[in-house]
Write a protein that holds these residues in place. Structure first.
Motif, PDB file in Angstrom:
ATOM      1  N   LEU A 164     -82.724 -16.706 -44.538  1.00  0.00           N
ATOM      2  CA  LEU A 164     -83.829 -16.764 -43.593  1.00  0.00           C
ATOM      3  C   LEU A 164     -83.353 -17.407 -42.300  1.00  0.00           C
ATOM      4  N   SER A 165     -83.824 -16.860 -41.207  1.00  0.00           N
ATOM      5  CA  SER A 165     -83.515 -17.430 -39.898  1.00  0.00           C
ATOM      6  C   SER A 165     -84.797 -17.750 -39.154  1.00  0.00           C
ATOM      7  N   CYS A 166     -84.694 -18.750 -38.323  1.00  0.00           N
ATOM      8  CA  CYS A 166     -85.819 -19.143 -37.470  1.00  0.00           C
ATOM      9  C   CYS A 166     -85.261 -19.291 -36.060  1.00  0.00           C
ATOM     10  N   ALA A 167     -85.759 -18.451 -35.176  1.00  0.00           N
ATOM     11  CA  ALA A 167     -85.337 -18.499 -33.784  1.00  0.00           C
ATOM     12  C   ALA A 167     -86.359 -19.278 -32.977  1.00  0.00           C
ATOM     13  N   ALA A 168     -85.877 -20.217 -32.195  1.00  0.00           N
ATOM     14  CA  ALA A 168     -86.764 -21.063 -31.405  1.00  0.00           C
ATOM     15  C   ALA A 168     -86.608 -20.768 -29.926  1.00  0.00           C
ATOM     16  N   SER A 169     -87.715 -20.779 -29.234  1.00  0.00           N
ATOM     17  CA  SER A 169     -87.683 -20.671 -27.785  1.00  0.00           C
ATOM     18  C   SER A 169     -88.416 -21.860 -27.198  1.00  0.00           C
ATOM     19  N   GLY A 170     -88.062 -22.178 -25.980  1.00  0.00           N
ATOM     20  CA  GLY A 170     -88.631 -23.353 -25.368  1.00  0.00           C
ATOM     21  C   GLY A 170     -87.553 -24.390 -25.138  1.00  0.00           C
ATOM     22  N   PRO A 171     -87.868 -25.382 -24.354  1.00  0.00           N
ATOM     23  CA  PRO A 171     -86.838 -26.362 -23.994  1.00  0.00           C
ATOM     24  C   PRO A 171     -86.507 -27.310 -25.126  1.00  0.00           C
ATOM     25  N   THR A 172     -85.316 -27.813 -25.102  1.00  0.00           N
ATOM     26  CA  THR A 172     -84.854 -28.920 -25.946  1.00  0.00           C
ATOM     27  C   THR A 172     -85.054 -28.679 -27.428  1.00  0.00           C
ATOM     28  N   PHE A 173     -84.621 -27.526 -27.907  1.00  0.00           N
ATOM     29  CA  PHE A 173     -84.668 -27.273 -29.349  1.00  0.00           C
ATOM     30  C   PHE A 173     -83.920 -28.358 -30.085  1.00  0.00           C
ATOM     31  N   SER A 174     -82.835 -28.827 -29.529  1.00  0.00           N
ATOM     32  CA  SER A 174     -82.025 -29.838 -30.211  1.00  0.00           C
ATOM     33  C   SER A 174     -82.741 -31.182 -30.337  1.00  0.00           C
ATOM     34  N   GLY A 175     -83.878 -31.323 -29.694  1.00  0.00           N
ATOM     35  CA  GLY A 175     -84.654 -32.547 -29.806  1.00  0.00           C
ATOM     36  C   GLY A 175     -85.629 -32.560 -30.962  1.00  0.00           C
ATOM     37  N   TYR A 176     -85.650 -31.500 -31.749  1.00  0.00           N
ATOM     38  CA  TYR A 176     -86.593 -31.369 -32.856  1.00  0.00           C
ATOM     39  C   TYR A 176     -85.876 -31.351 -34.197  1.00  0.00           C
ATOM     40  N   ALA A 177     -86.354 -32.159 -35.123  1.00  0.00           N
ATOM     41  CA  ALA A 177     -85.991 -31.924 -36.508  1.00  0.00           C
ATOM     42  C   ALA A 177     -86.681 -30.645 -36.960  1.00  0.00           C
ATOM     43  N   MET A 178     -86.046 -29.947 -37.876  1.00  0.00           N
ATOM     44  CA  MET A 178     -86.594 -28.674 -38.342  1.00  0.00           C
ATOM     45  C   MET A 178     -86.787 -28.694 -39.839  1.00  0.00           C
ATOM     46  N   GLY A 179     -87.800 -28.005 -40.279  1.00  0.00           N
ATOM     47  CA  GLY A 179     -88.072 -27.929 -41.701  1.00  0.00           C
ATOM     48  C   GLY A 179     -88.422 -26.524 -42.124  1.00  0.00           C
ATOM     49  N   TRP A 180     -88.199 -26.253 -43.387  1.00  0.00           N
ATOM     50  CA  TRP A 180     -88.666 -25.021 -44.026  1.00  0.00           C
ATOM     51  C   TRP A 180     -89.684 -25.414 -45.098  1.00  0.00           C
TER      52      TRP A 180
END
Length: 124
Positions: A20-36
């Motif tokens: 599974l992939s999740c593509a993010a748009s918007g600024p500063t993706f690296s500033g967010y923890a991500m979860g599934w």
């Protein structure tokens, strides 16, 4: 604000694999923890795996340990969930989510943004 779009779901036999992939748009993706997370019909939305902003911390539900791997590529604004040894009980809609406070939390209410989900069906 972050927009999230999941892909990679589908139908697979027991014992198979999916990515599974999740593509993010918007600024500063690296500033967010991500979860599934995942949600089966009539069930609660359950935590599957999480990863910190730079990928140094990961967390897994017991059901995912040893079978699933979460990773992220901040240069490509993507987070991936590699799933193997799939079981019928893994059948659910899978969602990715973003947390601006880098908590790598298993609590879905602590995530700020969500994708629309992708269906995973594991046949027996």
């Amino acid at each position: 604000q972050v927009q999230l779009v999941e892909s990679g779901g589908g139908l697979v036999q027991t014992g198979g694999s999916l990515r599974l992939s999740c593509a993010a748009s918007g600024p500063t993706f690296s500033g967010y923890a991500m979860g599934w997370f995942r949600q089966a019909p009539g069930m609660e939305r359950d935590f599957v795996a999480g990863i910190s902003t730079l990928g140094r911390r990961t967390s897994y539900a017991d059901s995912a340990k040893g079978r699933f791997t979460i990773s992220r590529d901040n240069a490509k604004n993507t987070v991936t969930l590699q799933m193997s040894s799939l079981r019928p009980e893994d059948t659910a809609v899978y969602y990715c989510a973003a947390d601006s406070r880098n908590r790598v939390s298993a609590v879905y209410t602590e995530y700020d943004y969500w994708g629309q989900g992708t269906q995973v069906t594991v046949s027996s």
